[in-house]
Design a protein around this motif. Structure first.
Motif, PDB file in Angstrom:
ATOM      1  N   GLY A 294      17.506  10.222  -9.177  1.00 27.04           N
ATOM      2  CA  GLY A 294      16.393  11.122  -9.407  1.00 27.04           C
ATOM      3  C   GLY A 294      15.669  11.341  -8.101  1.00 27.04           C
ATOM      4  O   GLY A 294      16.028  10.752  -7.067  1.00 27.04           O
ATOM      5  N   GLY A 295      14.650  12.172  -8.144  1.00 25.19           N
ATOM      6  CA  GLY A 295      13.913  12.408  -6.913  1.00 25.19           C
ATOM      7  C   GLY A 295      12.633  13.180  -7.147  1.00 25.19           C
ATOM      8  O   GLY A 295      12.411  13.760  -8.223  1.00 25.19           O
ATOM      9  N   VAL A 296      11.776  13.142  -6.149  1.00 24.65           N
ATOM     10  CA  VAL A 296      10.569  13.963  -6.109  1.00 24.65           C
ATOM     11  C   VAL A 296      10.643  14.802  -4.847  1.00 24.65           C
ATOM     12  O   VAL A 296      10.752  14.256  -3.740  1.00 24.65           O
ATOM     13  N   PHE A 297      10.615  16.102  -5.007  1.00 22.95           N
ATOM     14  CA  PHE A 297      10.549  16.992  -3.863  1.00 22.95           C
ATOM     15  C   PHE A 297       9.076  17.304  -3.598  1.00 22.95           C
ATOM     16  O   PHE A 297       8.324  17.642  -4.515  1.00 22.95           O
ATOM     17  N   VAL A 298       8.699  17.182  -2.342  1.00 20.34           N
ATOM     18  CA  VAL A 298       7.288  17.137  -1.964  1.00 20.34           C
ATOM     19  C   VAL A 298       6.966  18.284  -1.008  1.00 20.34           C
ATOM     20  O   VAL A 298       7.677  18.514  -0.022  1.00 20.34           O
ATOM     21  N   ARG A 299       5.901  18.970  -1.313  1.00 24.63           N
ATOM     22  CA  ARG A 299       5.447  20.070  -0.468  1.00 24.63           C
ATOM     23  C   ARG A 299       4.914  19.537   0.872  1.00 24.63           C
ATOM     24  O   ARG A 299       4.378  18.440   0.957  1.00 24.63           O
ATOM     25  N   LYS A 300       5.062  20.333   1.914  1.00 23.44           N
ATOM     26  CA  LYS A 300       4.695  19.890   3.260  1.00 23.44           C
ATOM     27  C   LYS A 300       3.246  19.427   3.343  1.00 23.44           C
ATOM     28  O   LYS A 300       2.947  18.410   3.983  1.00 23.44           O
ATOM     29  N   THR A 301       2.332  20.145   2.693  1.00 20.79           N
ATOM     30  CA  THR A 301       0.919  19.773   2.768  1.00 20.79           C
ATOM     31  C   THR A 301       0.669  18.398   2.156  1.00 20.79           C
ATOM     32  O   THR A 301      -0.173  17.635   2.664  1.00 20.79           O
ATOM     33  N   VAL A 302       1.376  18.078   1.090  1.00 21.59           N
ATOM     34  CA  VAL A 302       1.207  16.771   0.456  1.00 21.59           C
ATOM     35  C   VAL A 302       1.797  15.682   1.340  1.00 21.59           C
ATOM     36  O   VAL A 302       1.175  14.634   1.570  1.00 21.59           O
ATOM     37  N   PHE A 303       3.006  15.916   1.838  1.00 20.93           N
ATOM     38  CA  PHE A 303       3.634  14.930   2.728  1.00 20.93           C
ATOM     39  C   PHE A 303       2.761  14.689   3.963  1.00 20.93           C
ATOM     40  O   PHE A 303       2.487  13.535   4.331  1.00 20.93           O
ATOM     41  N   ASP A 304       2.316  15.762   4.587  1.00 18.38           N
ATOM     42  CA  ASP A 304       1.494  15.624   5.784  1.00 18.38           C
ATOM     43  C   ASP A 304       0.197  14.887   5.482  1.00 18.38           C
ATOM     44  O   ASP A 304      -0.306  14.117   6.323  1.00 18.38           O
ATOM     45  N   GLY A 305      -0.349  15.103   4.294  1.00 20.06           N
ATOM     46  CA  GLY A 305      -1.585  14.426   3.917  1.00 20.06           C
ATOM     47  C   GLY A 305      -1.439  12.922   3.810  1.00 20.06           C
ATOM     48  O   GLY A 305      -2.423  12.177   3.942  1.00 20.06           O
ATOM     49  N   LEU A 306      -0.204  12.462   3.563  1.00 18.41           N
ATOM     50  CA  LEU A 306       0.052  11.024   3.474  1.00 18.41           C
ATOM     51  C   LEU A 306       0.392  10.410   4.829  1.00 18.41           C
ATOM     52  O   LEU A 306       0.564   9.190   4.927  1.00 18.41           O
ATOM     53  N   MET A 307       0.506  11.237   5.853  1.00 22.95           N
ATOM     54  CA  MET A 307       0.885  10.753   7.180  1.00 22.95           C
ATOM     55  C   MET A 307      -0.330  10.622   8.095  1.00 22.95           C
ATOM     56  O   MET A 307      -0.213  10.790   9.311  1.00 22.95           O
ATOM     57  N   ASN A 308      -1.487  10.310   7.537  1.00 24.95           N
ATOM     58  CA  ASN A 308      -2.704  10.318   8.349  1.00 24.95           C
ATOM     59  C   ASN A 308      -3.194   8.931   8.735  1.00 24.95           C
ATOM     60  O   ASN A 308      -4.242   8.785   9.356  1.00 24.95           O
ATOM     61  N   GLY A 309      -2.445   7.874   8.368  1.00 27.71           N
ATOM     62  CA  GLY A 309      -2.838   6.521   8.755  1.00 27.71           C
ATOM     63  C   GLY A 309      -2.217   6.129  10.079  1.00 27.71           C
ATOM     64  O   GLY A 309      -1.570   6.938  10.754  1.00 27.71           O
ATOM     65  N   PRO A 310      -2.399   4.876  10.499  1.00 28.98           N
ATOM     66  CA  PRO A 310      -1.747   4.393  11.727  1.00 28.98           C
ATOM     67  C   PRO A 310      -0.237   4.567  11.643  1.00 28.98           C
ATOM     68  O   PRO A 310       0.363   4.406  10.576  1.00 28.98           O
ATOM     69  N   GLU A 311       0.383   4.884  12.748  1.00 29.75           N
ATOM     70  CA  GLU A 311       1.809   5.161  12.756  1.00 29.75           C
ATOM     71  C   GLU A 311       2.643   3.969  12.305  1.00 29.75           C
ATOM     72  O   GLU A 311       3.726   4.132  11.734  1.00 29.75           O
ATOM     73  N   ASN A 312       2.147   2.769  12.491  1.00 28.20           N
ATOM     74  CA  ASN A 312       2.905   1.579  12.115  1.00 28.20           C
ATOM     75  C   ASN A 312       2.582   1.089  10.704  1.00 28.20           C
ATOM     76  O   ASN A 312       3.029   0.018  10.297  1.00 28.20           O
ATOM     77  N   ALA A 313       1.794   1.861   9.954  1.00 30.32           N
ATOM     78  CA  ALA A 313       1.418   1.478   8.586  1.00 30.32           C
ATOM     79  C   ALA A 313       2.343   2.157   7.581  1.00 30.32           C
ATOM     80  O   ALA A 313       2.771   3.298   7.779  1.00 30.32           O
ATOM     81  N   ILE A 314       2.650   1.441   6.512  1.00 32.04           N
ATOM     82  CA  ILE A 314       3.457   2.020   5.438  1.00 32.04           C
ATOM     83  C   ILE A 314       2.686   3.186   4.824  1.00 32.04           C
ATOM     84  O   ILE A 314       1.498   3.071   4.508  1.00 32.04           O
ATOM     85  N   ASP A 315       3.354   4.316   4.642  1.00 34.24           N
ATOM     86  CA  ASP A 315       2.690   5.533   4.191  1.00 34.24           C
ATOM     87  C   ASP A 315       2.510   5.580   2.676  1.00 34.24           C
ATOM     88  O   ASP A 315       1.553   6.180   2.182  1.00 34.24           O
ATOM     89  N   LEU A 316       3.445   4.996   1.920  1.00 38.33           N
ATOM     90  CA  LEU A 316       3.373   5.009   0.461  1.00 38.33           C
ATOM     91  C   LEU A 316       3.897   3.671  -0.047  1.00 38.33           C
ATOM     92  O   LEU A 316       5.081   3.357   0.147  1.00 38.33           O
ATOM     93  N   PHE A 317       3.054   2.908  -0.676  1.00 42.15           N
ATOM     94  CA  PHE A 317       3.466   1.599  -1.194  1.00 42.15           C
ATOM     95  C   PHE A 317       4.158   1.773  -2.549  1.00 42.15           C
ATOM     96  O   PHE A 317       3.643   1.403  -3.603  1.00 42.15           O
ATOM     97  N   HIS A 318       5.354   2.322  -2.470  1.00 49.71           N
ATOM     98  CA  HIS A 318       6.108   2.625  -3.679  1.00 49.71           C
ATOM     99  C   HIS A 318       7.564   2.849  -3.312  1.00 49.71           C
ATOM    100  O   HIS A 318       7.871   3.365  -2.230  1.00 49.71           O
ATOM    101  N   GLY A 319       8.461   2.467  -4.191  1.00 44.46           N
ATOM    102  CA  GLY A 319       9.884   2.678  -3.955  1.00 44.46           C
ATOM    103  C   GLY A 319      10.691   1.779  -4.869  1.00 44.46           C
ATOM    104  O   GLY A 319      10.139   0.968  -5.629  1.00 44.46           O
ATOM    105  N   TYR A 320      12.013   1.902  -4.803  1.00 44.66           N
ATOM    106  CA  TYR A 320      12.898   1.167  -5.695  1.00 44.66           C
ATOM    107  C   TYR A 320      14.041   0.537  -4.892  1.00 44.66           C
ATOM    108  O   TYR A 320      14.454   1.063  -3.855  1.00 44.66           O
ATOM    109  N   THR A 321      14.564  -0.564  -5.403  1.00 40.49           N
ATOM    110  CA  THR A 321      15.705  -1.214  -4.768  1.00 40.49           C
ATOM    111  C   THR A 321      16.833  -0.223  -4.508  1.00 40.49           C
ATOM    112  O   THR A 321      17.486  -0.262  -3.473  1.00 40.49           O
TER     113      THR A 321
END
Length: 441
Positions: A294-321
């Motif tokens: 499965g998947g989630v396709f993400v609009r650029k504005t949403v993706f970019d909005g999640l990329m605003n923390g420190p570069e070495n920080a995890i952007d989304l604390f979510h995922g699957y094995t």
């Protein structure tokens, strides 16, 4: 304990706890499938069954595709598994780039998981994370729709609107409202999108008025609701939802687990209707159901909005094995090749009028109260007979006896054949459906 050396008897059905099934009823009179190829299944006894539902809306390119088999085998030989947490493998990035090129508008990032249910829960969490990253952490409410199906995770059943999927489990996500469904009696026997019902989207304004937009994260709808008998959207409905969401800064999520990958004659419903969601959930046809994905396709504005923390920080604390599992990525890439090389999306569009004429030829048969269609899918409502679902279940089992697999939801049956279906096979589906309807009159 070491696994036993002997295998249990082949006809021992007891151990498997079947999903969405009346287990005791099934095991008294099982319907077993043993082989599949093209648009057909075969029972263990060798009886041929035409697949009127593409499995569970998922085998869009037909069964037994050698190209997919070869791609999976090659990948298995190279590398069976790789993690996606702080690691990567080439197939994942290649597939995401191919999906981004296929998607409409600025939907250009892919987050992978293993099913439609996981995709929905992922999309809800992405929406919450996005608003928090933008400094709008009060936006925590969701809006679903009556009769909607968004999988079986607690997020999905919370925003979903199917009573039986909700009532047994009590604890829903807090802060969820539901729009009214769009199944209107005055739209009965519509061909394609129904004329009436765009105004039902305005119920979102009432929900905004009740809670204030500053507290609402996202609206999630299926462009065509699939699991309660197939409900195409009224003309202008999705466009109106997009307008209201834009007005109030609310994200719009399309659940395209069913409509994605050619079902409507386009890559996605978003392309068909010219409405771009902020997030799109997919599964089923993404891998032709060969490897769960499965998947989630993400609009650029949403993706970019999640990329605003420190570069070495995890952007989304979510995922699957198994996010972007190598075998799933190999299968999904091979499926894209088939869709492209055989022009299956265009083929779906070309066959849709023939399919429409066929399913609407069933109007006037006993107890048929409505027929709906869009793309290569259709829903047929049957008049109830005793408890809800009695006639629908009889139609489901009778069709199987006559050599056709359909889906049942209450007293509705739904059909969504593989996109590789031929006109003669459509004729066969319609003929068996007619016989079925007459037999359960």
């Amino acid at each position: 304990m070491t696994p036993p050396a002997t295998k249990p008897a082949a006809n021992n059905l007891e151990a498997f706890f079947m999903p969405f099934t009346a287990n005791r009823q099934f095991k008294k009179n099982p319907r077993m499938l043993a082989k599949a190829k093209g648009v057909h299944y075969w029972t263990p006894e060798g009886r041929k069954i035409i697949d009127g539902t593409a499995g569970l809306w998922c085998v869009n390119a037909g069964h037994g595709r050698e190209e997919i088999k070869a791609a999976i085998a090659k990948q298995l030989d190279e590398m069976d598994y790789a993690p996606s947490f702080q690691m990567g493998h080439p197939k994942a990035f290649e597939l995401a780039a191919r999906h981004a090129a296929l998607l409409p508008g600025d939907l250009n990032h892919a987050f992978y998981c293993n099913s439609g249910s996981e995709a929905v829960d992922s999309a809800l969490k992405i929406a919450l994370a996005y608003h928090r990253a933008k400094g709008q952490g009060t936006r925590t409410r969701f809006v679903g729709r009556e009769r909607g199906y968004h999988g079986v995770g607690f997020g999905g059943i919370s925003v979903g609107g199917m009573v039986n999927n909700r009532k047994w489990f009590g604890a829903m996500l807090p802060g969820v409202d539901h729009l009214p469904h769009t199944h209107l009696a005055k739209n009965a026997f519509s061909k394609g999108q129904p004329e009436h019902g765009a105004e039902l989207a305005d119920a979102l304004e009432g929900i905004v008025g009740l809670h204030d937009a500053s507290n609402i994260a996202a609206v999630i709808v299926e462009p065509c609701a699939g699991s309660t008998g197939y409900l195409p959207p009224p003309k202008g409905y999705l466009e109106r939802l997009r307008q209201i969401c834009d007005k109030h800064g609310i994200l719009l999520i399309f659940d395209e687990v069913i409509t994605g990958f050619g079902r409507l004659g386009t890559s996605f419903a978003a392309e068909k209707f010219g409405v771009i969601p902020d997030l799109m959930t997919v599964a089923k046809g993404i891998s032709n159901a060969t490897v769960p994905m499965g998947g989630v396709f993400v609009r650029k504005t949403v993706f970019d909005g999640l990329m605003n923390g420190p570069e070495n920080a995890i952007d989304l604390f979510h995922g699957y094995t198994y996010s972007a599992h190598p075998l799933a990525c190999a299968a999904a890439s091979a499926v894209l090749d088939i869709y492209r090389d055989e022009n299956l999306f265009e083929r779906s569009a070309e066959l849709s009028p023939y399919w429409e004429d066929g399913v609407h030829s069933l109007k006037g048969l006993p107890n048929v109260t409505d027929i709906r269609n869009l793309g290569l899918a259709a829903g047929i409502d049957l008049a109830p007979k005793g408890p809800v679902g009695t006639r629908g279940y009889e139609a489901f089992t009778k069709a199987f006896d006559l050599g056709l697999m359909v889906r049942q939801s209450g007293d509705a049956i739904a059909m969504s054949p593989p996109l590789v279906i031929e006109k003669a096979q459509i004729d066969e589906i319609i003929d068996i459906t007619a016989k079925t309807i007459k037999a359960v009159a």
